[in-house]
Design an enzyme around this catalytic site. Structure first.
Site, mmCIF file in Angstrom:
data_model
loop_
_atom_site.group_PDB
_atom_site.id
_atom_site.type_symbol
_atom_site.label_atom_id
_atom_site.label_comp_id
_atom_site.label_asym_id
_atom_site.label_seq_id
_atom_site.Cartn_x
_atom_site.Cartn_y
_atom_site.Cartn_z
ATOM 1 N N LYS A 109 85.944 -11.911 19.748
ATOM 2 C CA LYS A 109 86.554 -11.093 20.803
ATOM 3 C C LYS A 109 85.620 -9.944 21.188
ATOM 4 C CE LYS A 109 89.003 -8.537 17.179
ATOM 5 N NZ LYS A 109 90.255 -8.494 16.402
ATOM 6 N N TYR B 210 74.110 21.444 26.582
ATOM 7 C CA TYR B 210 75.307 21.959 27.259
ATOM 8 C C TYR B 210 76.132 22.831 26.317
ATOM 9 C CZ TYR B 210 75.021 18.728 31.250
ATOM 10 O OH TYR B 210 74.657 18.062 32.381
HETATM 11 C C1 LIG Z 1 89.911 -8.765 15.016
HETATM 12 C C2 LIG Z 1 90.703 -9.629 14.130
HETATM 13 C C3 LIG Z 1 90.119 -10.233 13.008
HETATM 14 C C4 LIG Z 1 88.714 -9.940 12.567
HETATM 15 O O1 LIG Z 1 88.736 -8.742 11.838
HETATM 16 P P1 LIG Z 1 87.452 -8.120 11.132
HETATM 17 O O2 LIG Z 1 87.992 -6.937 10.445
HETATM 18 O O3 LIG Z 1 86.501 -7.759 12.237
HETATM 19 O O4 LIG Z 1 86.894 -9.169 10.242
HETATM 20 C C5 LIG Z 1 90.881 -11.123 12.271
HETATM 21 N N1 LIG Z 1 92.171 -11.388 12.598
HETATM 22 C C6 LIG Z 1 92.769 -10.798 13.657
HETATM 23 C C7 LIG Z 1 94.190 -11.113 13.949
HETATM 24 C C8 LIG Z 1 92.073 -9.892 14.444
HETATM 25 O O5 LIG Z 1 92.681 -9.288 15.470
#
Ligand SMILES: *Cc1c(COP(=O)(O)O)cnc(C)c1O
Length: 364
Positions: free
Chosen positions: A41, A260
């Protein structure tokens, strides 16, 4: 002149062989027969999903998770493996998922009903993942929906329940009581779905909770080099390195200020270097007066605020002084994404998913 490394303000190097090696580390961490699915993702945590998938296909990754239908559509041509959408089945989108061979993670009772009806209308049975919330209270069937679905599940004969899944809330905190409680609840639910694959662990769970691997783990952050065992040496290889160009250097005198808001006042005569990286590049503004860059392996503290395109670092202790065009290490052998995140008051995930678009990207 072509626009290449000599013109890039920053160079982001993504080591796909390290990513492939990290996939292998997940395989070794799990028993034979346990699938290691990849979570890709958010553009593979900012690293460019098409590159990441190409590397994972070589490793025979059997299954991919994304968050949204749009992300799923993007990777659909890149693999023959199933692609599941964690955000679930959006209203009125069942036909879209079917037409594009996307697998929904069914998070609500209504999504289960909608998937069943769409499949039934086409006189087919199609796979889906049922997500049970076992204590995180974020996504998935809650306790009442879970009981209802268990009681009525035989009615949904047009859904192939390929997997059931849940998600840990506290897998990164060793000894947290919620983790075994969630696993126990998952076991109770699992008994009703003997044919389905069971999936509970993310990266933290995979490395810290070997008892809960079940049939599949969902590999995210540790594939991309973040440490899944925060209190221990990182078992995976770094994947990302990042450097940015020095645009200007200047001597500064005791009592002068930087950036800044003049939020930093020098306590001694020294020198400053202005580096071509800022919050528009995902170099978080919270690093102002907190973070560190590295030159020739030497720490150079950030002085003053991070601005949109620029960051100033103290370099007077370096001999010889750095030159315009020298590259400062942001992420590399001296500083991991987890280290930088700690200085920014955040987590490595946010460092990776914030990586900006102005870097020259090199894939090795
Ligand atoms: C993002 C996600 C993962 C992966 O998690 P990590 O901590 O990056 O390994 C696994 N399961 C679900 C449901 C997620 O949303």
């Amino acid at each position: 002149m072509s626009l290449d490394e000599s013109s890039a303000p920053g160079i982001l190097t993504i080591d796909l062989s390290a990513l492939a090696a990290n996939y292998g580390t997940f395989k070794r961490q799990t028993r034979a027969g346990c699938d290691v699915a990849a979570v890709v993702k958010a553009d593979s945590y900012g690293l460019e999903v098409s590159r990441v998938i190409a590397a994972l296909e070589n490793e025979n990754c059997p299954f991919y998770y994304v968050a949204t239908p749009e992300e799923a559509l993007k990777i659909r041509p890149l693999t023959k493996r199933p692609v599941a959408v964690l955000d679930g089945l959006f209203p009125d989108m069942a036909d879209f998922y079917i037409d594009h061979h996307l697998m929904p993670v069914l998070n609500r009772y209504e999504e289960i009903t909608a998937w069943h009806q769409a499949c039934k209308a086409r006189e087919i049975a199609l796979p889906a993942i049922i997500h049970f919330d076992t204590g995180m209270n974020r996504l998935g069937l809650g306790p009442e929906e879970t009981e209802r679905f268990i009681a009525e599940k035989d009615r949904f004969d047009h859904i192939l329940i390929e997997k059931i899944m849940s998600h840990f809330a506290c897998a990164d905190e060793p000894g947290h009581a919620l983790t075994p409680a969630q696993a126990k609840r998952f076991d109770e639910i699992s008994r009703h779905f003997p044919q389905a694959q069971k999936s509970l662990c993310n990266s933290y769970g995979t490395f810290a909770q070997p008892d809960y691997h079940y049939d599949e783990v969902r590999a995210g952050m540790a594939l991309y080099g973040l440490n899944p065992l925060p209190a221990q040496e990182n078992p995976v290889k770094p994947v990302v390195s990042l450097e940015a160009r020095i645009l200007q250097t200047r001597p500064v005198k005791k009592g002068m200020n930087a950036g800044y808001g003049a939020t930093y006042r020098f306590e001694k005569d020294t020198a400053l270097a202005t580096v071509a990286i800022g919050y528009a590049d995902g170099f978080l503004r919270s690093l102002g007066n907190k973070g560190t860059l590295y030159l020739r392996g030497q720490p150079c503290p950030i002085r003053g605020r991070v601005s949109m395109d620029l960051t100033t670092i103290e370099v007077g202790h370096l001999d010889p002084l750095p030159q315009v065009g020298d590259m400062a290490e942001i992420l590399g052998p001296h500083q991991s994404a987890d280290d930088l995140a700690a200085d920014a008051g955040t987590i490595g995930y946010e460092i990776l998913t914030s990586l900006g678009l102005r870097y020259q990207r090199i894939y090795i």
